[in-house]
Design an enzyme around this catalytic site. Structure first.
Site, PDB file in Angstrom:
ATOM      1  N   SER A 144       0.863  -1.179   0.000  1.00 16.30           N
ATOM      2  CA  SER A 144       0.000   0.000   0.000  1.00 16.30           C
ATOM      3  C   SER A 144       0.903   1.235   0.000  1.00 16.30           C
ATOM      4  CB  SER A 144      -0.930  -0.054   1.214  1.00 16.30           C
ATOM      5  OG  SER A 144      -1.734   1.090   1.302  1.00 16.30           O
ATOM      6  N   TYR A 158      -5.364   8.272  -6.045  1.00  5.93           N
ATOM      7  CA  TYR A 158      -4.393   7.257  -5.613  1.00  5.93           C
ATOM      8  C   TYR A 158      -4.749   6.649  -4.255  1.00  5.93           C
ATOM      9  CZ  TYR A 158       0.277   5.428  -4.304  1.00  5.93           C
ATOM     10  OH  TYR A 158       1.326   4.643  -3.902  1.00  5.93           O
ATOM     11  N   LYS A 162      -5.277   2.564  -2.575  1.00  4.45           N
ATOM     12  CA  LYS A 162      -4.376   1.981  -1.572  1.00  4.45           C
ATOM     13  C   LYS A 162      -5.122   1.657  -0.274  1.00  4.45           C
ATOM     14  CE  LYS A 162      -0.522   1.846  -3.897  1.00  4.45           C
ATOM     15  NZ  LYS A 162       0.107   0.536  -4.209  1.00  4.45           N
TER      16      LYS A 162
HETATM   17  N1  LIG Z   1       7.865   5.034  -4.840  1.00  4.50           N
HETATM   18  C1  LIG Z   1       7.074   5.491  -3.872  1.00  4.50           C
HETATM   19  O1  LIG Z   1       7.188   6.646  -3.428  1.00  4.50           O
HETATM   20  C2  LIG Z   1       6.048   4.604  -3.251  1.00  4.50           C
HETATM   21  C3  LIG Z   1       5.496   3.538  -3.945  1.00  4.50           C
HETATM   22  N2  LIG Z   1       4.515   2.771  -3.383  1.00  4.50           N
HETATM   23  C4  LIG Z   1       3.917   1.656  -4.126  1.00  4.50           C
HETATM   24  O2  LIG Z   1       4.917   0.681  -4.358  1.00  4.50           O
HETATM   25  C5  LIG Z   1       4.674   0.021  -5.589  1.00  4.50           C
HETATM   26  C6  LIG Z   1       5.911   0.123  -6.469  1.00  4.50           C
HETATM   27  O3  LIG Z   1       6.212   1.472  -6.666  1.00  4.50           O
HETATM   28  P1  LIG Z   1       7.542   1.954  -7.409  1.00  4.50           P
HETATM   29  O4  LIG Z   1       8.630   1.004  -7.122  1.00  4.50           O
HETATM   30  O5  LIG Z   1       7.695   3.386  -7.103  1.00  4.50           O
HETATM   31  O6  LIG Z   1       7.033   1.812  -8.921  1.00  4.50           O
HETATM   32  P2  LIG Z   1       7.770   1.766 -10.330  1.00  4.50           P
HETATM   33  O7  LIG Z   1       6.934   2.619 -11.211  1.00  4.50           O
HETATM   34  O8  LIG Z   1       9.213   2.061 -10.232  1.00  4.50           O
HETATM   35  O9  LIG Z   1       7.548   0.231 -10.723  1.00  4.50           O
HETATM   36  C7  LIG Z   1       6.261  -0.261 -10.925  1.00  4.50           C
HETATM   37  C8  LIG Z   1       6.340  -1.718 -11.297  1.00  4.50           C
HETATM   38  O10 LIG Z   1       5.018  -2.224 -11.488  1.00  4.50           O
HETATM   39  C9  LIG Z   1       4.884  -2.739 -12.812  1.00  4.50           C
HETATM   40  N3  LIG Z   1       3.516  -2.532 -13.262  1.00  4.50           N
HETATM   41  C10 LIG Z   1       2.848  -1.352 -13.317  1.00  4.50           C
HETATM   42  N4  LIG Z   1       1.615  -1.543 -13.814  1.00  4.50           N
HETATM   43  C11 LIG Z   1       1.499  -2.866 -14.064  1.00  4.50           C
HETATM   44  C12 LIG Z   1       0.457  -3.685 -14.603  1.00  4.50           C
HETATM   45  N5  LIG Z   1      -0.711  -3.177 -14.974  1.00  4.50           N
HETATM   46  N6  LIG Z   1       0.680  -5.013 -14.737  1.00  4.50           N
HETATM   47  C13 LIG Z   1       1.867  -5.544 -14.361  1.00  4.50           C
HETATM   48  N7  LIG Z   1       2.874  -4.823 -13.860  1.00  4.50           N
HETATM   49  C14 LIG Z   1       2.698  -3.501 -13.721  1.00  4.50           C
HETATM   50  C15 LIG Z   1       5.933  -1.978 -13.610  1.00  4.50           C
HETATM   51  O11 LIG Z   1       6.341  -2.627 -14.799  1.00  4.50           O
HETATM   52  P3  LIG Z   1       5.620  -2.339 -16.245  1.00  4.50           P
HETATM   53  O12 LIG Z   1       5.348  -0.872 -16.293  1.00  4.50           O
HETATM   54  O13 LIG Z   1       6.583  -2.829 -17.262  1.00  4.50           O
HETATM   55  O14 LIG Z   1       4.375  -3.162 -16.207  1.00  4.50           O
HETATM   56  C16 LIG Z   1       7.075  -1.952 -12.602  1.00  4.50           C
HETATM   57  O15 LIG Z   1       7.710  -3.214 -12.542  1.00  4.50           O
HETATM   58  C17 LIG Z   1       3.439   0.688  -6.182  1.00  4.50           C
HETATM   59  O16 LIG Z   1       2.311  -0.083  -5.848  1.00  4.50           O
HETATM   60  C18 LIG Z   1       3.400   2.035  -5.494  1.00  4.50           C
HETATM   61  O17 LIG Z   1       2.095   2.542  -5.424  1.00  4.50           O
HETATM   62  C19 LIG Z   1       4.079   2.997  -2.112  1.00  4.50           C
HETATM   63  C20 LIG Z   1       4.599   4.029  -1.373  1.00  4.50           C
HETATM   64  C21 LIG Z   1       5.621   4.905  -1.887  1.00  4.50           C
HETATM   65  C1  LIG Z   2       1.312   5.776  10.851  1.00  8.46           C
HETATM   66  C2  LIG Z   2       0.644   6.826  10.091  1.00  8.46           C
HETATM   67  C3  LIG Z   2       1.438   7.234   8.897  1.00  8.46           C
HETATM   68  C4  LIG Z   2       1.012   8.568   8.406  1.00  8.46           C
HETATM   69  C5  LIG Z   2       2.180   9.417   8.074  1.00  8.46           C
HETATM   70  C6  LIG Z   2       1.760  10.709   7.449  1.00  8.46           C
HETATM   71  C7  LIG Z   2       2.909  11.356   6.753  1.00  8.46           C
HETATM   72  C8  LIG Z   2       2.452  12.281   5.683  1.00  8.46           C
HETATM   73  C9  LIG Z   2       3.337  12.210   4.482  1.00  8.46           C
HETATM   74  C10 LIG Z   2       2.874  11.143   3.551  1.00  8.46           C
HETATM   75  C11 LIG Z   2       3.749  10.990   2.354  1.00  8.46           C
HETATM   76  C12 LIG Z   2       2.966  10.475   1.180  1.00  8.46           C
HETATM   77  C13 LIG Z   2       3.474   9.164   0.722  1.00  8.46           C
HETATM   78  C14 LIG Z   2       2.907   8.768  -0.576  1.00  8.46           C
HETATM   79  C15 LIG Z   2       3.884   7.861  -1.228  1.00  8.46           C
HETATM   80  C16 LIG Z   2       3.361   7.244  -2.449  1.00  8.46           C
HETATM   81  O1  LIG Z   2       2.656   6.273  -2.370  1.00  8.46           O
HETATM   82  C17 LIG Z   2       3.731   7.814  -3.763  1.00  8.46           C
HETATM   83  N1  LIG Z   2       4.937   8.530  -3.734  1.00  8.46           N
HETATM   84  C18 LIG Z   2       3.865   6.702  -4.760  1.00  8.46           C
HETATM   85  O2  LIG Z   2       4.665   7.054  -5.847  1.00  8.46           O
END
Ligand SMILES: NC(=O)C1=CN([C@@H]2O[C@H](COP(=O)(O)OP(=O)(O)OC[C@H]3O[C@@H](n4cnc5c(N)ncnc54)[C@H](OP(=O)(O)O)[C@@H]3O)[C@@H](O)[C@H]2O)C=CC1
Ligand SMILES: CCCCCCCCCCCCCCCC(=O)[C@@H](N)CO
Length: 269
Positions: A144, A158, A162
Site C-alpha cells: 500500500s 491514488y 491503496k
Molecule cells: N515510490 C514510492 O514513493 C512509493 C510507492 N509505493 C507503491 O509501491 C509500488 C511500487 O512502486 P515503485 O517502485 O515506485 O514503482 P515503479 O513505477 O518504479 O515500478 C512499478 C512496477 O510495477 C509494474 N507494473 C505497473 N503496472 C502494471 C500492470 N498493470 N501489470 C503488471 N505490472 C505492472 C511496472 O512494470 P511495467 O510498467 O513494465 O508493467 C514496474 O515493474 C506501487 O504499488 C506504489 O504505489 C508505495 C509508497 C511509496
Molecule cells: C502511521 C501513520 C502514517 C502517516 C504518516 C503521514 C505522513 C504524511 C506524508 C505522507 C507521504 C505520502 C506518501 C505517498 C507515497 C506514495 O505512495 C507515492 N509517492 C507513490 O509514488
C-alpha cells in the site's frame, strides 16, 4: 526437494518490487518477476541474478498486465508454478501513482488506478490462494502506501486505491488464518524509484510539501523492512483489535472443522 522458498513479485522489474526480489534472492529464494515491459523484465532479471548465493537459483520472467484479464493472470501464474513449484510468498507490488487536484485529474484515471493498484492485487492473489490453502502454508504481501493510511492533498485518485488494499488484506486474513497463511500490508513513505520520479513531474506544491515531512526512503531499505515483516511477524493481527479478531478467528476455525468433519462423514457413507 527444495528447502528454499519460491516467491512471485508483481512489479518486480522496477523500484521497490525489484529490490524486494533482490532481497529474497539474497536469502536463496527462487523468483518469478511479473510486469508488462519485457526489456525492463530482462534487465531486472540480470540484476537479480548477480545476487545469487548458490548455482541452483532461478529467476523467471512473466510479461502480463496484472489488472486487465483475470483468466490470463491465472494461466501465466499456473505456468510459473509448474516451472518453479508452488508460490510460497506472493508480493503484490505492481502499481502506479499520480497526484493532482481532484477536479484536474482526468476522470478515467480514477478507474485506471483502482484497476492497477486494487484489482491488480486481487487477481494474482486469487490465482495463488487455492494452492496455498491446500498446502496449508503461504504468505501474501500487499504494498500500500502512507497515502493508504491517510488521505492527503493531491491523492484523491491514488489514496482510495491503496485504502482498498487494507480492506482486502484484513478480510482475507480472517479467512485464511486457519490455513496457516499470513497477510502483511506495507505502508511505505515516498521512495526513490522511477515511479516516484514520474509522479513528481506533475505533483502539486502542497503534495510535495506534505510528503517532504515524511522524507524519501531508498527502495533497498524499504525492501529489507517489508521482507523481514512478511517473514518474521504474523501479519496484521499484531496491531488491531486483538480481542475481537481473536473471537472471530475462533468462529472461522470452528466452521472449518465442522465442514471437514461433515465432508469426512459423507465419504464414509
Ligand atoms: N515510490 C514510492 O514513493 C512509493 C510507492 N509505493 C507503491 O509501491 C509500488 C511500487 O512502486 P515503485 O517502485 O515506485 O514503482 P515503479 O513505477 O518504479 O515500478 C512499478 C512496477 O510495477 C509494474 N507494473 C505497473 N503496472 C502494471 C500492470 N498493470 N501489470 C503488471 N505490472 C505492472 C511496472 O512494470 P511495467 O510498467 O513494465 O508493467 C514496474 O515493474 C506501487 O504499488 C506504489 O504505489 C508505495 C509508497 C511509496
Ligand atoms: C502511521 C501513520 C502514517 C502517516 C504518516 C503521514 C505522513 C504524511 C506524508 C505522507 C507521504 C505520502 C506518501 C505517498 C507515497 C506514495 O505512495 C507515492 N509517492 C507513490 O509514488
Amino acid at each position: 526437494s527444495k528447502t528454499v522458498s519460491t516467491i512471485l513479485v508483481t512489479g518486480g522489474s522496477s523500484g521497490i518490487g525489484k529490490c524486494i526480489a533482490i532481497e529474497c534472492y539474497r536469502q536463496g529464494a527462487f523468483i518469478t518477476l511479473v510486469a508488462r515491459n519485457e526489456e525492463k523484465l530482462l534487465q531486472a532479471k540480470k540484476e537479480v541474478e548477480k545476487c545469487a548465493i548458490n548455482d541452483k537459483q532461478v529467476v523467471l520472467c512473466i510479461s502480463v498486465d496484472v489488472s486487465s484479464d483475470y483468466s490470463q493472470v491465472e494461466s501465466v501464474i499456473k505456468q510459473a508454478q509448474e516451472k518453479l513449484g508452488p508460490v510460497d510468498m506472493l508480493v503484490n507490488c505492481a502499481g502506479t501513482s499520480m497526484s493532482g487536484k481532484f477536479e484536474e485529474v482526468e476522470v478515467d484515471r480514477f478507474k485506471k488506478l483502482m484497476e492497477v493498484n486494487y484489482l491488480g492485487s486481487v487477481y494474482p492473489t486469487r490465482a495463488v490462494i487455492t494452492t496455498m490453502k491446500e498446502r496449508r502454508m503461504g504468505r501474501i504481501m500487499f504494498v500500500s502506501s502512507q497515502a493508504g493510511q491517510i488521505g492527503l492533498f493531491g491523492y484523491t485518485a491514488y489514496s482510495p486505491s491503496k485504502f482498498a488494499l487494507r480492506g482486502l488484506a484484513e478480510s482475507l486474513q480472517m479467512e485464511i488464518k486457519p490455513y496457516n497463511i499470513y497477510v502483511t500490508v506495507a505502508y511505505p513513505p515516498d521512495t526513490d524509484t522511477p515511479g516516484l520520479a514520474e509522479e513528481n513531474k506533475t505533483k502539486p506544491l502542497e503534495t510535495r510539501l506534505i510528503s517532504e515531512t515524511s522524507g524519501v526512503c531508498q527502495p533497498e531499505q524499504v525492501a529489507k523492512i517489508v521482507v523481514r515483516d512478511a517473514i518474521v511477524t504474523m501479519g496484521l493481527f499484531r496491531t488491531i483489535a486483538l480481542f475481537y479478531l481473536g473471537s472471530f478467528d475462533s468462529i472461522v476455525r470452528r466452521c472449518m472443522i465442522q465442514r471437514e468433519q461433515s465432508k469426512a462423514a459423507d465419504k464414509r457413507e
